[in-house]
Scaffold this motif. Structure first.
Motif, PDB file in Angstrom:
ATOM      1  N   VAL A  91       0.842  -1.190   0.000  1.00  0.00           N
ATOM      2  CA  VAL A  91       0.000   0.000   0.000  1.00  0.00           C
ATOM      3  C   VAL A  91       0.881   1.245   0.000  1.00  0.00           C
ATOM      4  O   VAL A  91       1.843   1.340   0.775  1.00  0.00           O
ATOM      5  N   THR A  92       0.563   2.197  -0.877  1.00  0.00           N
ATOM      6  CA  THR A  92       1.225   3.491  -0.912  1.00  0.00           C
ATOM      7  C   THR A  92       0.210   4.576  -0.590  1.00  0.00           C
ATOM      8  O   THR A  92      -0.874   4.615  -1.186  1.00  0.00           O
ATOM      9  N   LEU A  93       0.552   5.438   0.357  1.00  0.00           N
ATOM     10  CA  LEU A  93      -0.282   6.583   0.720  1.00  0.00           C
ATOM     11  C   LEU A  93       0.425   7.822   0.192  1.00  0.00           C
ATOM     12  O   LEU A  93       1.517   8.175   0.646  1.00  0.00           O
ATOM     13  N   LEU A  94      -0.197   8.460  -0.778  1.00  0.00           N
ATOM     14  CA  LEU A  94       0.440   9.561  -1.494  1.00  0.00           C
ATOM     15  C   LEU A  94      -0.210  10.879  -1.095  1.00  0.00           C
ATOM     16  O   LEU A  94      -1.384  11.112  -1.355  1.00  0.00           O
ATOM     17  N   GLU A  95       0.579  11.747  -0.438  1.00  0.00           N
ATOM     18  CA  GLU A  95       0.128  13.074  -0.047  1.00  0.00           C
ATOM     19  C   GLU A  95       0.980  14.115  -0.765  1.00  0.00           C
ATOM     20  O   GLU A  95       2.053  13.796  -1.282  1.00  0.00           O
ATOM     21  N   PRO A  96       0.564  15.361  -0.797  1.00  0.00           N
ATOM     22  CA  PRO A  96       1.407  16.395  -1.378  1.00  0.00           C
ATOM     23  C   PRO A  96       2.757  16.478  -0.654  1.00  0.00           C
ATOM     24  O   PRO A  96       2.816  16.727   0.549  1.00  0.00           O
ATOM     25  N   GLY A  97       3.836  16.179  -1.363  1.00  0.00           N
ATOM     26  CA  GLY A  97       5.169  16.282  -0.795  1.00  0.00           C
ATOM     27  C   GLY A  97       5.599  15.120   0.074  1.00  0.00           C
ATOM     28  O   GLY A  97       6.692  15.148   0.655  1.00  0.00           O
ATOM     29  N   ARG A  98       4.786  14.073   0.201  1.00  0.00           N
ATOM     30  CA  ARG A  98       5.169  12.955   1.060  1.00  0.00           C
ATOM     31  C   ARG A  98       4.577  11.647   0.546  1.00  0.00           C
ATOM     32  O   ARG A  98       3.420  11.609   0.144  1.00  0.00           O
ATOM     33  N   THR A  99       5.390  10.585   0.572  1.00  0.00           N
ATOM     34  CA  THR A  99       4.961   9.253   0.171  1.00  0.00           C
ATOM     35  C   THR A  99       5.197   8.287   1.319  1.00  0.00           C
ATOM     36  O   THR A  99       6.311   8.197   1.836  1.00  0.00           O
ATOM     37  N   THR A 100       4.154   7.576   1.732  1.00  0.00           N
ATOM     38  CA  THR A 100       4.263   6.569   2.787  1.00  0.00           C
ATOM     39  C   THR A 100       3.936   5.205   2.194  1.00  0.00           C
ATOM     40  O   THR A 100       2.908   5.048   1.545  1.00  0.00           O
ATOM     41  N   LYS A 101       4.830   4.233   2.411  1.00  0.00           N
ATOM     42  CA  LYS A 101       4.622   2.891   1.871  1.00  0.00           C
ATOM     43  C   LYS A 101       4.503   1.893   3.016  1.00  0.00           C
ATOM     44  O   LYS A 101       5.230   1.978   4.005  1.00  0.00           O
ATOM     45  N   VAL A 102       3.602   0.939   2.844  1.00  0.00           N
ATOM     46  CA  VAL A 102       3.471  -0.199   3.751  1.00  0.00           C
ATOM     47  C   VAL A 102       3.601  -1.452   2.899  1.00  0.00           C
ATOM     48  O   VAL A 102       2.711  -1.760   2.099  1.00  0.00           O
ATOM     49  N   ASN A 103       4.717  -2.155   3.047  1.00  0.00           N
ATOM     50  CA  ASN A 103       4.991  -3.330   2.226  1.00  0.00           C
ATOM     51  C   ASN A 103       4.750  -4.609   3.020  1.00  0.00           C
ATOM     52  O   ASN A 103       5.281  -4.764   4.127  1.00  0.00           O
ATOM     53  N   ALA A 104       3.962  -5.499   2.468  1.00  0.00           N
ATOM     54  CA  ALA A 104       3.742  -6.808   3.080  1.00  0.00           C
ATOM     55  C   ALA A 104       4.976  -7.681   2.879  1.00  0.00           C
ATOM     56  O   ALA A 104       5.749  -7.470   1.930  1.00  0.00           O
ATOM     57  N   PRO A 105       5.204  -8.657   3.747  1.00  0.00           N
ATOM     58  CA  PRO A 105       6.427  -9.461   3.636  1.00  0.00           C
ATOM     59  C   PRO A 105       6.437 -10.446   2.479  1.00  0.00           C
ATOM     60  O   PRO A 105       7.496 -10.771   1.952  1.00  0.00           O
ATOM     61  N   GLY A 106       5.267 -10.937   2.066  1.00  0.00           N
ATOM     62  CA  GLY A 106       5.232 -11.990   1.057  1.00  0.00           C
ATOM     63  C   GLY A 106       5.330 -13.363   1.711  1.00  0.00           C
ATOM     64  O   GLY A 106       5.512 -13.485   2.931  1.00  0.00           O
ATOM     65  N   ALA A 107       5.213 -14.392   0.905  1.00  0.00           N
ATOM     66  CA  ALA A 107       5.246 -15.770   1.398  1.00  0.00           C
ATOM     67  C   ALA A 107       6.515 -16.466   0.926  1.00  0.00           C
ATOM     68  O   ALA A 107       7.006 -16.217  -0.180  1.00  0.00           O
ATOM     69  N   ALA A 108       7.044 -17.323   1.781  1.00  0.00           N
ATOM     70  CA  ALA A 108       8.297 -18.016   1.471  1.00  0.00           C
ATOM     71  C   ALA A 108       8.161 -18.877   0.216  1.00  0.00           C
ATOM     72  O   ALA A 108       7.109 -19.462  -0.047  1.00  0.00           O
ATOM     73  N   LEU A 109       9.243 -18.940  -0.545  1.00  0.00           N
ATOM     74  CA  LEU A 109       9.322 -19.865  -1.672  1.00  0.00           C
ATOM     75  C   LEU A 109       9.804 -21.219  -1.170  1.00  0.00           C
ATOM     76  O   LEU A 109      10.760 -21.301  -0.389  1.00  0.00           O
ATOM     77  N   THR A 110       9.161 -22.278  -1.588  1.00  0.00           N
ATOM     78  CA  THR A 110       9.635 -23.616  -1.245  1.00  0.00           C
ATOM     79  C   THR A 110      10.890 -23.921  -2.065  1.00  0.00           C
ATOM     80  O   THR A 110      11.170 -23.245  -3.074  1.00  0.00           O
ATOM     81  N   PRO A 111      11.678 -24.911  -1.661  1.00  0.00           N
ATOM     82  CA  PRO A 111      12.836 -25.293  -2.489  1.00  0.00           C
ATOM     83  C   PRO A 111      12.445 -25.608  -3.929  1.00  0.00           C
ATOM     84  O   PRO A 111      13.177 -25.258  -4.867  1.00  0.00           O
ATOM     85  N   ALA A 112      11.288 -26.234  -4.126  1.00  0.00           N
ATOM     86  CA  ALA A 112      10.836 -26.539  -5.492  1.00  0.00           C
ATOM     87  C   ALA A 112      10.500 -25.262  -6.253  1.00  0.00           C
ATOM     88  O   ALA A 112      10.785 -25.143  -7.459  1.00  0.00           O
ATOM     89  N   ASN A 250       6.005  11.717  -6.331  1.00  0.00           N
ATOM     90  CA  ASN A 250       5.943  10.348  -5.822  1.00  0.00           C
ATOM     91  C   ASN A 250       7.314   9.713  -6.027  1.00  0.00           C
ATOM     92  O   ASN A 250       7.756   9.560  -7.164  1.00  0.00           O
ATOM     93  N   THR A 251       7.984   9.373  -4.940  1.00  0.00           N
ATOM     94  CA  THR A 251       9.332   8.802  -5.063  1.00  0.00           C
ATOM     95  C   THR A 251       9.317   7.288  -5.243  1.00  0.00           C
ATOM     96  O   THR A 251      10.364   6.693  -5.522  1.00  0.00           O
ATOM     97  N   ALA A 252       8.149   6.642  -5.088  1.00  0.00           N
ATOM     98  CA  ALA A 252       8.074   5.188  -5.268  1.00  0.00           C
ATOM     99  C   ALA A 252       8.446   4.830  -6.704  1.00  0.00           C
ATOM    100  O   ALA A 252       7.895   5.375  -7.658  1.00  0.00           O
ATOM    101  N   GLY A 253       9.381   3.936  -6.866  1.00  0.00           N
ATOM    102  CA  GLY A 253       9.790   3.507  -8.200  1.00  0.00           C
ATOM    103  C   GLY A 253      10.893   4.327  -8.828  1.00  0.00           C
ATOM    104  O   GLY A 253      11.360   3.997  -9.927  1.00  0.00           O
TER     105      GLY A 253
END
Length: 314
Positions: A91-112, A250-253
């Motif tokens: 999730v990115t919260l974009l305000e004038p002059g400020r960008t706040t990001k909340v990144n989820a961790p994701g799920a582990a990849l199995t060896p396969a 927006n500084t994201a990316g």
């Protein structure tokens, strides 16, 4: 062709707000969602500039199906390595002059899953100019996966670049890719050096650390310094690229656009760095990571300074 690899892709949802009030109800003026992850963002920027690209990523669940649909709608060429775990949502919260990001961790990849991802990279890398591995690793996924991806690209005859952080960046450095692309914080953590907050002292400190790292890897190091531009260092050269500061939307990316600009630039280091800083700056002026930065970038406005290769130290 440039093949990007995103071990931990995402759906990125952006809310545009007039201002964020913590602990209160906030209403967004707009709400957008796009397929994302650093490798996806790099490929998207290159694709918009007319550079032939391909994307490899693991994905599963309804979110993975939505990610594939979004990539297809953009005309991006991709291969999904199917997993049982759903793709994360950031999730990115974009305000004038400020960008706040909340990144989820994701799920582990199995060896396969990891084996299938490496096999897909090696299959698609034949005939590619570059294999570019970008972004974080999912939790509990061995950092050595990055080195395996670098080695797969190398076996296929491609040049390799890595934009990662933490243990994954350390594993990448030990694998010796042609290019490492950390930001200042990541380079500081990797080298154990404390950097000044900005300005010329930061540039000089980043130069010294990058020179040491380039000597260890035998390749080049592209360091994003935010408003202070970027540094390129290889065993023979050290360059700093900068522009007149801009007010970011927006500084994201922006770091992904910088790496894309370097990959798409002319072959000389100064030309690549000029293009990289121009594309990264243009990305800061767009409301999302989906814009065509190459069209609005102004490489001629980028100043390139030859810093000279530092003397070898302890």
């Amino acid at each position: 062709m440039i093949l990007t690899v995103t071990p931990n892709p995402s759906l990125d949802r952006t809310f545009v707000l007039n201002g964020l009030r913590l602990g209160e109800l906030n209403r967004a003026s707009t709400d957008t969602v796009e397929g994302s992850g650093k490798g996806v963002n790099v490929a998207r920027v290159l694709h918009a500039a007319g550079v032939r690209t391909g994307i490899v990523l693991p994905a599963g669940g309804p979110e993975g199906a939505q990610l594939a649909t979004l990539l297809e709608a953009e005309g991006l060429t991709y291969r999904v390595v199917a997993t049982d775990a759903p793709v994360r949502t950031n999730v990115t919260l974009l305000e004038p002059g400020r960008t706040t990001k909340v990144n989820a961790p994701g799920a582990a990849l199995t060896p396969a899953d990891a084996d299938a991802l490496v096999a897909a990279v090696e299959d698609l890398a034949h005939g590619a100019d570059w294999v570019v591995c970008c972004g974080s690793l999912p939790p509990d996924t061995p950092a050595e996966l990055i080195a395996r991806i670098v080695e797969a690209g190398r076996r296929a005859g491609a040049q390799t670049a890595v934009d990662a952080s933490g243990p994954a960046l350390l594993a990448a450095a030990e694998a010796g890719p042609d290019v490492l692309a950390p930001n200042a914080d990541e380079l500081s953590e990797l080298t154990g050096r404390v950097f000044p907050p900005g300005g010329r002292p930061l540039v000089r400190a980043a130069l010294d650390a990058a020179h040491t790292l380039a000597g260890d890897t035998g390749g080049g190091v592209l360091v994003s310094l935010g408003p202070d531009g970027a540094v390129w260092v290889d065993p023979e050269s050290a360059l700093h690229g900068s522009v007149t500061p801009v007010t970011p939307v927006n500084t994201a990316g922006a770091g992904d656009a910088l790496l894309a600009g370097w990959l798409a630039g002319p072959p000389e280091p100064d030309g690549r760095l000029r293009n990289a800083v121009a594309w990264g700056t243009a990305a800061c002026l767009l409301p999302s990571t989906a814009g065509d930065v190459a069209t609005t970038a102004r490489p001629a406005r980028v100043r390139i300074d030859d810093l000279g290769v530092p003397a070898a130290g302890p």
